[in-house]
Design an enzyme around this catalytic site. Structure first.
Site, PDB file in Angstrom:
ATOM      1  N   LYS A 101      -8.471  -2.246   1.539  1.00 50.98           N
ATOM      2  CA  LYS A 101      -8.260  -1.377   2.687  1.00 50.98           C
ATOM      3  C   LYS A 101      -8.949  -0.018   2.495  1.00 50.98           C
ATOM      4  O   LYS A 101      -9.311   0.635   3.472  1.00 50.98           O
ATOM      5  CB  LYS A 101      -6.755  -1.235   2.982  1.00 50.98           C
ATOM      6  CG  LYS A 101      -6.197  -2.466   3.734  1.00 50.98           C
ATOM      7  CD  LYS A 101      -6.666  -2.483   5.154  1.00 50.98           C
ATOM      8  CE  LYS A 101      -6.594  -3.704   6.009  1.00 50.98           C
ATOM      9  NZ  LYS A 101      -5.513  -4.579   6.157  1.00 50.98           N
ATOM     10  N   ASP A 131      -9.332 -10.223   9.102  1.00 53.23           N
ATOM     11  CA  ASP A 131      -8.771  -8.866   9.073  1.00 53.23           C
ATOM     12  C   ASP A 131      -9.688  -7.700   9.431  1.00 53.23           C
ATOM     13  O   ASP A 131      -9.231  -6.739  10.023  1.00 53.23           O
ATOM     14  CB  ASP A 131      -8.198  -8.624   7.673  1.00 53.23           C
ATOM     15  CG  ASP A 131      -7.210  -7.472   7.613  1.00 53.23           C
ATOM     16  OD1 ASP A 131      -6.287  -7.438   8.448  1.00 53.23           O
ATOM     17  OD2 ASP A 131      -7.349  -6.603   6.742  1.00 53.23           O
ATOM     18  N   ARG A 158       1.402 -12.502  -1.395  1.00 49.83           N
ATOM     19  CA  ARG A 158       0.077 -12.642  -0.786  1.00 49.83           C
ATOM     20  C   ARG A 158      -0.815 -13.635  -1.504  1.00 49.83           C
ATOM     21  O   ARG A 158      -0.686 -13.835  -2.714  1.00 49.83           O
ATOM     22  CB  ARG A 158      -0.648 -11.293  -0.833  1.00 49.83           C
ATOM     23  CG  ARG A 158      -0.022 -10.214  -0.006  1.00 49.83           C
ATOM     24  CD  ARG A 158      -0.559 -10.259   1.407  1.00 49.83           C
ATOM     25  NE  ARG A 158      -0.074  -9.131   2.183  1.00 49.83           N
ATOM     26  CZ  ARG A 158      -0.644  -8.729   3.307  1.00 49.83           C
ATOM     27  NH1 ARG A 158      -1.703  -9.347   3.769  1.00 49.83           N
ATOM     28  NH2 ARG A 158      -0.137  -7.716   3.973  1.00 49.83           N
ATOM     29  N   LYS A 187      -2.576 -11.719  12.774  1.00 50.19           N
ATOM     30  CA  LYS A 187      -4.050 -11.762  12.737  1.00 50.19           C
ATOM     31  C   LYS A 187      -4.535 -12.935  11.882  1.00 50.19           C
ATOM     32  O   LYS A 187      -5.362 -13.734  12.302  1.00 50.19           O
ATOM     33  CB  LYS A 187      -4.631 -10.458  12.147  1.00 50.19           C
ATOM     34  CG  LYS A 187      -4.394  -9.222  12.972  1.00 50.19           C
ATOM     35  CD  LYS A 187      -5.055  -7.994  12.353  1.00 50.19           C
ATOM     36  CE  LYS A 187      -4.533  -7.629  10.967  1.00 50.19           C
ATOM     37  NZ  LYS A 187      -3.113  -7.290  10.920  1.00 50.19           N
ATOM     38  N   THR A 188      -4.016 -12.998  10.649  1.00 50.43           N
ATOM     39  CA  THR A 188      -4.474 -14.042   9.723  1.00 50.43           C
ATOM     40  C   THR A 188      -4.024 -15.417  10.211  1.00 50.43           C
ATOM     41  O   THR A 188      -4.817 -16.363  10.271  1.00 50.43           O
ATOM     42  CB  THR A 188      -3.943 -13.767   8.307  1.00 50.43           C
ATOM     43  OG1 THR A 188      -4.404 -12.478   7.901  1.00 50.43           O
ATOM     44  CG2 THR A 188      -4.423 -14.803   7.311  1.00 50.43           C
ATOM     45  N   HIS A 228      -9.816  -3.441  13.150  1.00 45.92           N
ATOM     46  CA  HIS A 228      -8.765  -4.054  12.330  1.00 45.92           C
ATOM     47  C   HIS A 228      -8.288  -5.293  13.074  1.00 45.92           C
ATOM     48  O   HIS A 228      -7.267  -5.283  13.767  1.00 45.92           O
ATOM     49  CB  HIS A 228      -7.613  -3.072  12.109  1.00 45.92           C
ATOM     50  CG  HIS A 228      -6.579  -3.599  11.153  1.00 45.92           C
ATOM     51  ND1 HIS A 228      -5.257  -3.246  11.199  1.00 45.92           N
ATOM     52  CD2 HIS A 228      -6.691  -4.455  10.103  1.00 45.92           C
ATOM     53  CE1 HIS A 228      -4.595  -3.865  10.228  1.00 45.92           C
ATOM     54  NE2 HIS A 228      -5.443  -4.606   9.558  1.00 45.92           N
ATOM     55  N   ARG A 257       0.822  -1.207   0.000  1.00 40.81           N
ATOM     56  CA  ARG A 257       0.000   0.000   0.000  1.00 40.81           C
ATOM     57  C   ARG A 257       0.858   1.259   0.000  1.00 40.81           C
ATOM     58  O   ARG A 257       2.010   1.242   0.385  1.00 40.81           O
ATOM     59  CB  ARG A 257      -0.931   0.005   1.215  1.00 40.81           C
ATOM     60  CG  ARG A 257      -2.149  -0.883   1.042  1.00 40.81           C
ATOM     61  CD  ARG A 257      -3.091  -0.811   2.224  1.00 40.81           C
ATOM     62  NE  ARG A 257      -2.464  -1.309   3.431  1.00 40.81           N
ATOM     63  CZ  ARG A 257      -1.991  -0.547   4.408  1.00 40.81           C
ATOM     64  NH1 ARG A 257      -2.103   0.777   4.343  1.00 40.81           N
ATOM     65  NH2 ARG A 257      -1.423  -1.087   5.457  1.00 40.81           N
ATOM     66  N   SER A 313       0.154  -5.062  10.495  1.00 31.87           N
ATOM     67  CA  SER A 313       0.547  -6.004   9.458  1.00 31.87           C
ATOM     68  C   SER A 313       1.709  -6.890   9.924  1.00 31.87           C
ATOM     69  O   SER A 313       2.690  -6.399  10.468  1.00 31.87           O
ATOM     70  CB  SER A 313       0.952  -5.209   8.216  1.00 31.87           C
ATOM     71  OG  SER A 313       1.051  -6.080   7.136  1.00 31.87           O
TER      72      SER A 313
HETATM   73  N1  LIG Z   1       5.041 -16.632  16.864  1.00 32.00           N
HETATM   74  C1  LIG Z   1       4.395 -16.254  15.774  1.00 32.00           C
HETATM   75  N2  LIG Z   1       3.116 -15.849  15.842  1.00 32.00           N
HETATM   76  C2  LIG Z   1       2.461 -15.432  14.734  1.00 32.00           C
HETATM   77  N3  LIG Z   1       3.002 -15.403  13.506  1.00 32.00           N
HETATM   78  C3  LIG Z   1       4.291 -15.806  13.367  1.00 32.00           C
HETATM   79  C4  LIG Z   1       5.022 -16.251  14.492  1.00 32.00           C
HETATM   80  N4  LIG Z   1       6.251 -16.574  14.053  1.00 32.00           N
HETATM   81  C5  LIG Z   1       6.280 -16.369  12.739  1.00 32.00           C
HETATM   82  N5  LIG Z   1       5.094 -15.904  12.291  1.00 32.00           N
HETATM   83  C6  LIG Z   1       4.799 -15.510  10.897  1.00 32.00           C
HETATM   84  O1  LIG Z   1       4.476 -14.130  10.903  1.00 32.00           O
HETATM   85  C7  LIG Z   1       3.520 -13.830   9.898  1.00 32.00           C
HETATM   86  C8  LIG Z   1       2.281 -13.196  10.496  1.00 32.00           C
HETATM   87  O2  LIG Z   1       1.569 -12.634   9.435  1.00 32.00           O
HETATM   88  P1  LIG Z   1      -0.003 -12.533   9.311  1.00 32.00           P
HETATM   89  O3  LIG Z   1      -0.668 -13.610  10.092  1.00 32.00           O
HETATM   90  O4  LIG Z   1      -0.313 -12.445   7.872  1.00 32.00           O
HETATM   91  O5  LIG Z   1      -0.222 -11.128  10.009  1.00 32.00           O
HETATM   92  P2  LIG Z   1      -1.394 -10.084   9.818  1.00 32.00           P
HETATM   93  O6  LIG Z   1      -2.568 -10.827   9.335  1.00 32.00           O
HETATM   94  O7  LIG Z   1      -1.581  -9.533  11.187  1.00 32.00           O
HETATM   95  O8  LIG Z   1      -0.885  -9.080   8.846  1.00 32.00           O
HETATM   96  C9  LIG Z   1       3.198 -15.125   9.206  1.00 32.00           C
HETATM   97  O9  LIG Z   1       3.982 -15.209   8.063  1.00 32.00           O
HETATM   98  C10 LIG Z   1       3.609 -16.171  10.254  1.00 32.00           C
HETATM   99  O10 LIG Z   1       3.973 -17.395   9.686  1.00 32.00           O
HETATM  100  C1  LIG Z   2      -3.669  -6.073   3.526  1.00 32.90           C
HETATM  101  C2  LIG Z   2      -3.177  -5.595   4.609  1.00 32.90           C
HETATM  102  O1  LIG Z   2      -3.413  -6.228   5.799  1.00 32.90           O
HETATM  103  P1  LIG Z   2      -2.493  -7.146   6.733  1.00 32.90           P
HETATM  104  O2  LIG Z   2      -1.087  -6.873   6.390  1.00 32.90           O
HETATM  105  O3  LIG Z   2      -2.863  -6.684   8.087  1.00 32.90           O
HETATM  106  O4  LIG Z   2      -2.895  -8.550   6.487  1.00 32.90           O
HETATM  107  C3  LIG Z   2      -2.477  -4.321   4.537  1.00 32.90           C
HETATM  108  O5  LIG Z   2      -2.168  -3.767   5.578  1.00 32.90           O
HETATM  109  O6  LIG Z   2      -2.268  -3.844   3.407  1.00 32.90           O
HETATM  110 CA   LIG Z   3      -3.171  -4.602   8.008  1.00 36.16          CA
HETATM  111 MN   LIG Z   4      -3.731 -10.405   7.592  1.00 35.27          MN
END
Ligand SMILES: Nc1ncnc2c1ncn2[C@@H]1O[C@H](COP(=O)(O)OP(=O)(O)O)[C@@H](O)[C@H]1O
Ligand SMILES: C=C(OP(=O)(O)O)C(=O)O
Ligand SMILES: [Ca+2]
Ligand SMILES: [Mn+2]
Length: 670
Positions: A333, A389, A454, A374-375, A352, A188, A370
């Site tokens: 977003k 999200d 992604r 979360k995911t 969020h 973004r 980010s």
């Molecule tokens: N202890 C941990 N807890 C959560 N995620 C972790 C951890 N260690 C490594 N990771 C990695 O960190 C990243 C977290 O990203 P994601 O779940 O997509 O975050 P968000 O959705 O908040 O943007 C993933 O690639 C995950 O595999």
């Molecule tokens: C798509 C997004 O969300 P996140 O990285 O929290 O998954 C973003 O922040 O652009």
């Molecule tokens: Ca985000």
């Molecule tokens: Mn996410």
């Protein structure tokens, strides 16, 4: 089959050549069968089945069946509907034509439905000017004379074909996902996100220091809108998606996305809620429209423009215009920002956060910036996924805003994240990944295009998705921070004031990058764990969260998914398996029963034991060999928190000084 190899009945030779006479010793071939032979063959071979197609063209026309209307054409009283299918489609085209109309010219675009290349299928599409369909498309610069073909709510299969045909960088991966490139922008562009400041929004929105809302005026918005609309109308075809936001039927928002790329259309197909054929028939006028002309830049001579990228929001017109970035996440977003404006007006809190629910109906929210998890953590094989999200918390409980998930793929592994791994299949958009040119196996460790690789997939690709994506009031509110300084505990239980303090602070730390020389993690503070998307002052959302948590008895937790045993560079990221155990203990209620000790500086309550997690890691000081380094880093981070909070505190004091002092006191003491 009756043909056992000896019987060559499948072949038929035309006229008396050498083979027939067998002069060169070739076996004699029977071309005619006796009545008895035919009788014996119960299973007929190909040549004997009746041939339906009369010509090759006819054969190809038989391959595709016309979609049957899903709803009988009757009204609510079961009477034959006065609105014919043709009339309905005409209304739909009229509405799309209005969306694409120029604001400065009297003649709008001429639009027709369907792919200009699929002339043979012309009869399946409704056409405004029927006699023009199937004629060669003249690439006239006069937009009043040319046609814009509308590809309306195409299916994933159709979008795959469109993408592969015309969009360079579109490929099918070994598991069936559509690999795409988002172009020059692979993330973004928050500094290019503008909001129209008018008489209403001037008072309603949060402006100035710290706010994500960079102002622009109405006139500039219209210039950019016209630029986008002209660009879209200059194309032979554009994609139109009509979809929904928010699974709470009472607060559902109708969105239209007009875009130039099949990638964008498929992305939004996956990310927004997909209407049923029935719902689509009654779609009517959208509540909000996105014009995505991301392949085309904005004009740097235009007032307010600071780069070739601009993402412009006009709340009065209910429109968003995207120029100069093809990163699809801007659309998702951007709509989230819209919800951060619309929902609080209805006393609904937009969040969020990820969200899931246990078998007993216990709901957990996962807030975080980010990359904090979360995911990853909301996708839990033992729980129902409500969303990864964006959510709403209303008096009805929680609801997902979206219809899909957007997972990071970097270093994705089947073992650690099986549900996400398995969701990467046909229909899923895979952005900016690298794959083997022959086998099309994706190498998830590859960062050569970007680290921000992604996957966007419909939520039902996760086996235990909760559909409809709604749930009761949350029991646990988990704040995720990826602390690359390595001083925040893996988990701490928060008081309500602490929850507010950390929610408003929205801390995470980014690792400076993989280049050598850069060792310092950088603290990031993003109010409400989503400052880039909020429209009102953070305290407005925080007040709503406090009120809801209090009313429904939710417990706040701070979970560090970042470093342990030292800062980035000397320590290691906490194992995902341990974080999952911590989260399990929160969900089960076991963690509420633990014994707690208060930490210095941050005053966080940390448990002494959690099943499946080594006890010594629960207090970060135990994991640091350099104790002085630990203390120094802890104080440093505390100082960064304090500094960040100063501005917020000053603002809050004006509104409610008692509450402001209470929340401030829940922060670190140095
Ligand atoms: N202890 C941990 N807890 C959560 N995620 C972790 C951890 N260690 C490594 N990771 C990695 O960190 C990243 C977290 O990203 P994601 O779940 O997509 O975050 P968000 O959705 O908040 O943007 C993933 O690639 C995950 O595999
Ligand atoms: C798509 C997004 O969300 P996140 O990285 O929290 O998954 C973003 O922040 O652009
Ligand atoms: Ca985000
Ligand atoms: Mn996410």
């Amino acid at each position: 089959m009756a043909n056992d190899g000896k019987d060559n009945g499948e072949f038929s030779f035309v006229s008396g050549g050498e083979a027939e006479t067998g002069r060169r010793g070739l076996p004699k071939i029977h071309t005619e069968r006796t009545a008895a032979e035919t009788e014996r063959d119960i299973c007929h071979d190909d040549s004997t089945t009746p041939m339906r197609a009369r010509t090759l063209e006819h054969l190809h026309s038989l391959q595709k069946k016309r979609s049957t209307p899903t709803t009988p054409l009757t009204d609510a009283h079961g009477v034959f509907s006065p609105v014919s299918e043709a009339e309905r489609q005409k209304q739909q085209l009229k509405s799309i034509s209005a969306s694409l109309a120029s604001l400065t010219r009297e003649t709008g675009p001429k639009i027709v439905r369907g792919d200009p290349e699929k002339k043979a299928e012309a009869h399946t599409g409704t056409v405004l000017d029927h006699h023009h369909f199937g004629e060669p498309i003249l690439n006239l610069s006069d937009s009043a004379l040319k046609f814009t073909h509308i590809l309306y709510n195409l299916s994933p299969a159709e979008l795959y074909e469109q993408a592969i045909k015309v969009e360079k960088g579109s490929f099918i991966t070994a598991t069936g996902a559509l690999a795409t490139l988002s172009g020059a922008k692979t993330g973004r562009s928050p500094r290019d996100k503008r909001v129209v400041k008018d008489e209403t929004t001037e008072d309603e929105l949060w402006w100035g220091k710290g706010s994500p809302n960079i102002e622009m005026d109405e006139h500039t918005f219209l210039i950019n809108r016209e630029r986008a609309v002209d660009y879209l109308n200059s194309l032979d075809k554009v994609f139109v998606n009509d979809q929904f936001l928010n699974w709470d039927p009472e607060h559902r928002i109708k969105v239209r996305i007009v875009s130039a790329r099949a990638y964008h259309s498929l992305f939004m197909h996956n990310m927004c809620i997909r209407p049923t054929a029935e719902e689509l028939e009654d779609f009517g006028t959208p509540d909000f429209t996105i014009y995505n002309a991301g392949q085309f830049p904005c004009n740097r001579y235009t007032h307010y423009m600071t780069s070739s990228t601009s993402i412009d929001m006009n709340l009065a017109r209910k429109e968003m215009v995207i120029l100069g970035t093809q990163y699809a996440g801007e659309m998702k977003k951007g709509l989230f920002s819209l919800m951060h404006y619309l929902m609080p007006k209805r006393q609904i809190l937009s969040l969020h956060s990820g969200c899931n629910m246990g078998k007993n109906g216990d709901v957990a929210l996962f807030f975080g910036l980010s990359g904090t998890g979360k995911t990853t953590l909301s996708t839990d094989h033992n729980r129902y996924l409500i969303g990864d999200d964006e959510h709403c918390w209303s008096d009805n409980g929680v609801s997902n805003i979206e219809g899909g998930c957007y997972a990071k793929c970097i270093d994705l592994s089947r073992e650690k994240e099986p549900d996400i791994w398995n969701a990467i299949k046909f229909g899923t958009v895979l952005e900016n990944v690298v794959f083997d040119e022959h086998t099309r196996e994706v190498d998830y460790s590859e960062k050569s295009v970007t680290e921000n690789t992604r996957a966007a997939y419909p939520i039902e690709y996760i086996p235990n998705a909760k559909i409809p994506c709604v749930g009761p009031h949350p029991k646990n509110v988990i704040l995720l921070a990826c602390d690359a300084f390595g001083v925040l505990p893996p988990v701490s239980k928060l008081s309500l004031a602490q929850t507010m303090y950390h929610f408003i602070s929205g801390y995470t730390a980014l690792v400076a990058g993989t280049e050598d020389g850069v060792k310092e993690p950088t603290a990031t503070f993003s109010a409400c764990f989503g400052a880039a998307f909020i429209m009102l002052h953070p305290s407005r959302y925080a007040a709503m969260l406090a009120e809801k948590m209090k009313k429904h008895g939710a417990t706040g937790w701070l979970v560090n998914t970042g470093w342990s045993g030292g800062s980035y560079g000397s320590g290691n990221r906490i194992k995902l398996a341990y974080t999952r155990k911590i989260i399990d203990a929160i969900h089960s209620g076991a963690l509420l029963e633990a014994n707690y000790t208060k930490t210095e500086v941050f005053g966080l309550e940390i448990p002494d034991a959690i099943e499946g997690v080594p006890a010594e890691i629960l207090d970060p000081v135990n994991t640091w060999s350099n104790k002085d380094g630990h203390k120094e880093t802890l104080l440093k981070l505390g100082g960064l928190f304090k500094k960040n909070y100063e501005g917020i505190h000053a603002y809050q004091v004006q509104r409610d000084s008692k509450l402001a002092e209470e929340i401030l006191a829940a922060g670190p003491t140095l």
